[in-house]
Design a protein around this motif. Structure first.
Motif, PDB file in Angstrom:
ATOM      1  N   VAL A  73      63.346  68.950  -9.186  1.00  0.00           N
ATOM      2  CA  VAL A  73      62.495  68.158 -10.074  1.00  0.00           C
ATOM      3  C   VAL A  73      61.196  67.842  -9.350  1.00  0.00           C
ATOM      4  O   VAL A  73      61.182  67.586  -8.134  1.00  0.00           O
ATOM      5  CB  VAL A  73      63.217  66.864 -10.495  1.00  0.00           C
ATOM      6  N   ALA A  74      60.097  67.842 -10.098  1.00  0.00           N
ATOM      7  CA  ALA A  74      58.793  67.533  -9.511  1.00  0.00           C
ATOM      8  C   ALA A  74      58.763  66.076  -9.059  1.00  0.00           C
ATOM      9  O   ALA A  74      58.991  65.173  -9.867  1.00  0.00           O
ATOM     10  CB  ALA A  74      57.682  67.799 -10.519  1.00  0.00           C
ATOM     11  N   PRO A  75      58.471  65.812  -7.777  1.00  0.00           N
ATOM     12  CA  PRO A  75      58.420  64.424  -7.301  1.00  0.00           C
ATOM     13  C   PRO A  75      57.117  63.717  -7.644  1.00  0.00           C
ATOM     14  O   PRO A  75      57.018  62.500  -7.535  1.00  0.00           O
ATOM     15  CB  PRO A  75      58.579  64.580  -5.787  1.00  0.00           C
ATOM     16  N   PHE A  76      56.123  64.503  -8.062  1.00  0.00           N
ATOM     17  CA  PHE A  76      54.810  63.933  -8.411  1.00  0.00           C
ATOM     18  C   PHE A  76      54.100  64.932  -9.318  1.00  0.00           C
ATOM     19  O   PHE A  76      54.585  66.050  -9.551  1.00  0.00           O
ATOM     20  CB  PHE A  76      53.974  63.664  -7.145  1.00  0.00           C
ATOM     21  N   ASP A  77      52.960  64.541  -9.857  1.00  0.00           N
ATOM     22  CA  ASP A  77      52.172  65.436 -10.706  1.00  0.00           C
ATOM     23  C   ASP A  77      51.505  66.497  -9.833  1.00  0.00           C
ATOM     24  O   ASP A  77      50.939  66.193  -8.776  1.00  0.00           O
ATOM     25  CB  ASP A  77      51.089  64.659 -11.460  1.00  0.00           C
ATOM     26  N   PHE A  78      51.548  67.731 -10.306  1.00  0.00           N
ATOM     27  CA  PHE A  78      50.838  68.794  -9.590  1.00  0.00           C
ATOM     28  C   PHE A  78      50.607  69.964 -10.536  1.00  0.00           C
ATOM     29  O   PHE A  78      51.248  70.080 -11.580  1.00  0.00           O
ATOM     30  CB  PHE A  78      51.614  69.260  -8.346  1.00  0.00           C
ATOM     31  N   ASN A  79      49.670  70.809 -10.141  1.00  0.00           N
ATOM     32  CA  ASN A  79      49.313  71.987 -10.932  1.00  0.00           C
ATOM     33  C   ASN A  79      49.712  73.244 -10.179  1.00  0.00           C
ATOM     34  O   ASN A  79      49.591  73.314  -8.950  1.00  0.00           O
ATOM     35  CB  ASN A  79      47.806  72.029 -11.207  1.00  0.00           C
ATOM     36  N   VAL A  80      50.162  74.236 -10.944  1.00  0.00           N
ATOM     37  CA  VAL A  80      50.454  75.553 -10.374  1.00  0.00           C
ATOM     38  C   VAL A  80      49.239  76.434 -10.624  1.00  0.00           C
ATOM     39  O   VAL A  80      48.933  76.785 -11.765  1.00  0.00           O
ATOM     40  CB  VAL A  80      51.704  76.181 -11.013  1.00  0.00           C
ATOM     41  N   GLU A  81      48.538  76.724  -9.590  1.00  0.00           N
ATOM     42  CA  GLU A  81      47.338  77.546  -9.734  1.00  0.00           C
ATOM     43  C   GLU A  81      47.712  79.007  -9.925  1.00  0.00           C
ATOM     44  O   GLU A  81      48.758  79.465  -9.458  1.00  0.00           O
ATOM     45  CB  GLU A  81      46.450  77.387  -8.504  1.00  0.00           C
ATOM     46  N   ARG A  82      46.843  79.689 -10.626  1.00  0.00           N
ATOM     47  CA  ARG A  82      47.067  81.111 -10.831  1.00  0.00           C
ATOM     48  C   ARG A  82      46.892  81.847  -9.507  1.00  0.00           C
ATOM     49  O   ARG A  82      46.128  81.430  -8.641  1.00  0.00           O
ATOM     50  CB  ARG A  82      46.091  81.660 -11.873  1.00  0.00           C
ATOM     51  N   SER A  83      47.567  82.938  -9.398  1.00  0.00           N
ATOM     52  CA  SER A  83      47.484  83.714  -8.166  1.00  0.00           C
ATOM     53  C   SER A  83      46.098  84.313  -8.005  1.00  0.00           C
ATOM     54  O   SER A  83      45.368  84.519  -8.987  1.00  0.00           O
ATOM     55  CB  SER A  83      48.535  84.831  -8.161  1.00  0.00           C
ATOM     56  N   GLU A  84      45.742  84.583  -6.765  1.00  0.00           N
ATOM     57  CA  GLU A  84      44.437  85.194  -6.492  1.00  0.00           C
ATOM     58  C   GLU A  84      44.329  86.561  -7.157  1.00  0.00           C
ATOM     59  O   GLU A  84      43.256  86.939  -7.633  1.00  0.00           O
ATOM     60  CB  GLU A  84      44.229  85.319  -4.988  1.00  0.00           C
ATOM     61  N   GLU A  85      45.440  87.289  -7.187  1.00  0.00           N
ATOM     62  CA  GLU A  85      45.421  88.612  -7.819  1.00  0.00           C
ATOM     63  C   GLU A  85      45.128  88.511  -9.316  1.00  0.00           C
ATOM     64  O   GLU A  85      44.305  89.270  -9.848  1.00  0.00           O
ATOM     65  CB  GLU A  85      46.757  89.329  -7.599  1.00  0.00           C
ATOM     66  N   GLN A  86      45.788  87.544  -9.997  1.00  0.00           N
ATOM     67  CA  GLN A  86      45.569  87.389 -11.430  1.00  0.00           C
ATOM     68  C   GLN A  86      44.164  86.885 -11.712  1.00  0.00           C
ATOM     69  O   GLN A  86      43.500  87.346 -12.654  1.00  0.00           O
ATOM     70  CB  GLN A  86      46.603  86.402 -12.008  1.00  0.00           C
ATOM     71  N   THR A  87      43.706  85.946 -10.905  1.00  0.00           N
ATOM     72  CA  THR A  87      42.345  85.429 -11.094  1.00  0.00           C
ATOM     73  C   THR A  87      41.314  86.521 -10.878  1.00  0.00           C
ATOM     74  O   THR A  87      40.339  86.633 -11.635  1.00  0.00           O
ATOM     75  CB  THR A  87      42.088  84.263 -10.119  1.00  0.00           C
ATOM     76  N   GLU A  88      41.515  87.335  -9.870  1.00  0.00           N
ATOM     77  CA  GLU A  88      40.577  88.424  -9.609  1.00  0.00           C
ATOM     78  C   GLU A  88      40.607  89.448 -10.737  1.00  0.00           C
ATOM     79  O   GLU A  88      39.554  89.989 -11.120  1.00  0.00           O
ATOM     80  CB  GLU A  88      40.924  89.090  -8.274  1.00  0.00           C
ATOM     81  N   LYS A  89      41.774  89.696 -11.283  1.00  0.00           N
ATOM     82  CA  LYS A  89      41.877  90.615 -12.423  1.00  0.00           C
ATOM     83  C   LYS A  89      41.098  90.075 -13.622  1.00  0.00           C
ATOM     84  O   LYS A  89      40.380  90.819 -14.306  1.00  0.00           O
ATOM     85  CB  LYS A  89      43.336  90.818 -12.799  1.00  0.00           C
ATOM     86  N   ASP A  90      41.230  88.775 -13.882  1.00  0.00           N
ATOM     87  CA  ASP A  90      40.483  88.163 -14.983  1.00  0.00           C
ATOM     88  C   ASP A  90      38.985  88.235 -14.729  1.00  0.00           C
ATOM     89  O   ASP A  90      38.197  88.465 -15.659  1.00  0.00           O
ATOM     90  CB  ASP A  90      40.910  86.707 -15.162  1.00  0.00           C
TER      91      ASP A  90
END
Length: 743
Positions: A73-90
């Protein structure tokens, strides 16, 4: 080059302040301080060298393809960032679809249209007058000087002006449906596939190839004209007429294009998903895939950032916890050696070698598991067990393997599987090399490790419910590891042997070769000493084996103990062959100096040949601080005759130190026993035993054995061993009858 390496090794040893711990007979006052600092420094380096992700990860965080044993379970609020590969593809998708922005000048188009209408109105008005054709042409020439005079004549003769006007205006409208670029523009300079033409209330997206420049206008008009559109004007003339009105109304706007690109790139989402505190990340009994790992790594990264932004204590605590566990493990290992190993083993030199081997194994873990992200079954955990067992002993290898396994488990986020496979591999390797007398014995280690990895991998992966393909792949990794690890260990072993002067059985077997340069010289230059050393070596080996000492070390060390006699062999009785002694012509004091000098010269020769310190100990300690009684008594007699001063014993004693190991103490006794046995006229068993007992008691009473760790029981066993060996040497032969006796 070899000499340079030896010199470099000595410099390193001197810098570490550990070279003198064996020969000077003293224990460094700061030996415990040195070890404590070494443990502290290495513990901190290991902790700080590992990435923050491992330090701040929750304990027992599952790895890729593991099965989650409980809900995460998430102990606090956080974001899962997109991978560098996916971001570079976009990014690449955005850039590949990015249009070149072009401004459309609508006012210029309207002006062109009005000019064309005005031109045809002028033609109509000229046709209503009575002017000659030539006058009409001249008037049109003034309006359109760029049009050929022949084309103007054809226009002036054209009766259906409305039709010509409509065709021209339609051509202009067609050209300006997209617009015209100036001739100065080269579209090949722009790396764009499409363009966006921005009109007043419209944005027209077209292929970049659809754009036209002024030089292409006439050709475009000619292609548009058909035979029934213009009857009396040729397509060339009509194209010339239409082009005379056209002006470029498109302008490439690079500033707007760059701004548009930046805006589109900013629109690329950087967050794949957001988790709120208390939200389920991984459900129990779920196989951890790449998405789960990304979420767990994002949670760890958030914890790192929180620690950096929060209080210093919150940031440092995870490091302190792991550092404390690592340092405590090293300290427990040091305490074990201090209490359960003798002081000769627990030197700075050997402890430094042990710590470096452990660090080396941790470096392999870091490189293979973290940097290369390869299977844990490829990590050469057995290297530590192999090296430590060969360099020291089986007990050291197993205990150190346990410590390495605990440390590996701690630094890898308390990974039990990794710690277990490390302990199994290290222990198996240690057991496989407990008796290594030649390099080929390493192949036994390969076989043992292969069997261990096959069984361990199958059992561990089966308990994880891994599929058969994964199990087979991991078994292959384990088998490859079993093959490569002993080979790597064989390559590393000589470095530790030489740098830290640790004498292994393999090194001793190499030194036992009678073709060694020093032994060859000894055989040629001092043959009596050579044969004496061989005989004493056999005595030492027998005695060492009887009392549980190292028989190989005792024998090989004895081979080299008298190499200093090569410098002046004629001054030693075993090399004189019954001729007159040279000591008869010199003073007793000079004789004592010459005799004792063979220890110093032997150490010099040994150092030049880079002999191990364990062998050099035999040279330095085999006489201890014994009194050269023959020359001392001779000097005393001469002093009495001359009524001189009393002769000090110190000038007639060997420089020492006293023997500090069982093996060198055995040599001291065996050396005296062998020399004294030559004086026996009738070497009967009782006389031999009496002689041996007398020599042993004499050495014991003089205090020469006080530092050697020999017990009274050891001395009793040695007495029997020496007696049996000498009885074998001096046994009587059968007196065979000769031919004369038969007659």
């Amino acid at each position: 080059m070899f000499r340079l390496l030896i010199r470099l090794k000595r410099i390193i040893k001197k810098k570490l302040k550990i070279a003198g711990e064996i020969y000077n007979g003293k224990k460094s006052k700061d030996r415990y301080l040195y070890k404590s600092l070494l443990i502290l420094i290495i513990g901190l380096i290991i902790t700080l060298a590992y990435p923050q992700q491992l330090v701040y990860q929750p304990v027992e965080l599952p790895r890729l393809n593991d099965i989650a044993r409980e809900n995460i379970v998430a102990p606090f609020d956080f974001n899962v960032e997109r991978s560098e590969e996916q971001t570079e593809k976009d990014r690449q998708d955005v850039l590949s679809d990015l249009p070149l922005l072009i401004d459309y000048n609508y006012s210029l188009y309207e002006q062109v249209y009005r000019n064309a209408v005005s031109f045809f109105s002028r033609i109509r008005s000229l046709k209503t007058t009575n002017l000659s054709s030539a006058k009409v042409v001249d008037s049109l020439k003034q309006m359109k000087p760029e049009i050929n005079i022949a084309t103007l004549r054809d226009i002036a003769r054209y009766d259906n002006v409305d039709q010509l006007e409509n065709s021209t205006l339609e051509a202009i409208e067609s050209l300006y449906s997209i617009g015209i670029l100036p001739d100065t523009v080269s579209l090949t300079e722009f790396d764009y596939d499409r363009a966006q033409i921005r009109k007043r209330l419209q944005k027209l997206n077209i292929d970049i190839d659809s754009l036209r420049i002024m030089n292409e206008v006439r050709q475009l008009v000619k292609q548009r004209v058909s035979s029934d559109t213009v009857i009396e004007l040729s397509s060339t003339e009509f194209a010339e007429l239409t082009a005379s009105f056209v002006e470029p109304n498109l302008k490439i706007n690079m500033a707007a294009t760059e701004q548009f690109k930046d805006n589109k790139l900013d629109e690329i989402p950087l967050v794949e998903r957001s988790f709120k505190a208390g939200e389920l990340i991984v459900e129990r009994n779920t196989k951890i895939d790449a998405w789960h790992m990304a979420a767990l790594e994002a949670m760890t990264q958030k914890r790192i950032e929180t620690g950096e932004e929060g209080s210093l204590w919150h940031f440092v605590l995870p490091y302190l916890g792991r550092a404390a566990l690592i340092i405590f493990t090293f300290a427990a290992l040091a305490v074990f050696f201090a209490f359960f190993k003798n002081g000769r083993f627990f030197t700075n030199q050997k402890f430094t070698a042990l710590m470096l081997i452990m660090v080396l194994e941790i470096v392999f873990v870091y490189i293979i598991d973290y940097t290369l992200n390869q299977s844990m079954y490829l990590i050469p955990f057995a290297i530590g067990g192999i090296l430590l067992t060969i360099l020291f002993d089986l007990e050291t290898g197993i205990v150190s393997t346990l410590a390495i396994s605990l440390i590996v488990g701690v630094i890898q986020n308390f990974n039990f599987s990794l710690a277990l496979i490390s302990f199994l591999a290290g222990t198996t390797a240690a057991l496989s090399v407990k008796t290594v007398h030649k390099r080929s014995d390493f192949y036994r280690s390969i076989l043992y490790l292969m069997v261990m990895y096959i069984l361990a991998v199958y059992l561990m992966e089966s308990m994880k419910f891994s599929d058969s393909e994964t199990i087979v792949a991991n078994i292959a990794f384990g088998v490859l590891n079993a093959i490569l690890t002993p080979i790597i260990a064989m390559g590393i072993l000589p470095v530790f042997e030489s740098l830290f002067n640790i004498t292994t059985d393999l090194r001793l077997l190499e030194l036992s070769d009678m073709n060694h340069p020093l032994l060859r010289r000894l055989a040629l230059e001092a043959p009596g000493t050579y044969h004496h050393s061989i005989l004493v070596g056999n005595l030492c080996e027998k005695a060492a084996e009887a009392i549980g000492a190292n028989p190989l070390l005792a024998r090989v060390g004895t081979y080299y103990h008298d190499i200093g006699k090569m410098e002046i062999p004629e001054y030693f009785v075993e090399n004189t062959s019954g001729s007159k002694s040279r000591h008869d012509t010199i003073s007793p004091h000079m004789s004592a100096l010459i005799i004792s000098s063979h220890v110093k010269k032997g150490l010099e020769l040994a150092e030049e040949e880079d002999l191990p310190e364990a062998i050099m100990a035999f040279i330095a300690e085999h006489h201890g601080t014994s009194l050269m009684s023959f020359f001392y008594h001779k000097a005393t007699e001469l002093a009495k005759e001359d009524k001189g001063k009393e002769v000090p014993e110190s000038k007639y004693r060997y420089p020492g130190p006293k023997p500090r190991s069982k093996e060198t103490a055995i040599l001291m006794i065996a050396d005296s026993v062998e020399a004294a046995s030559r004086t026996l006229e009738e070497p009967k068993p009782a006389r031999i035993r009496s002689l041996v007992r007398k020599i042993i008691q004499g050495k014991f009473a003089s205090g020469e054995l006080s530092d050697s760790e020999l017990t009274m029981r050891d001395l009793s066993i040695m007495e029997d061993a020496f007696t049996q060996m000498l009885m074998g040497i001096f046994h009587k032969r059968v007196d065979y009858p000769t031919k004369d006796d038969d007659e």
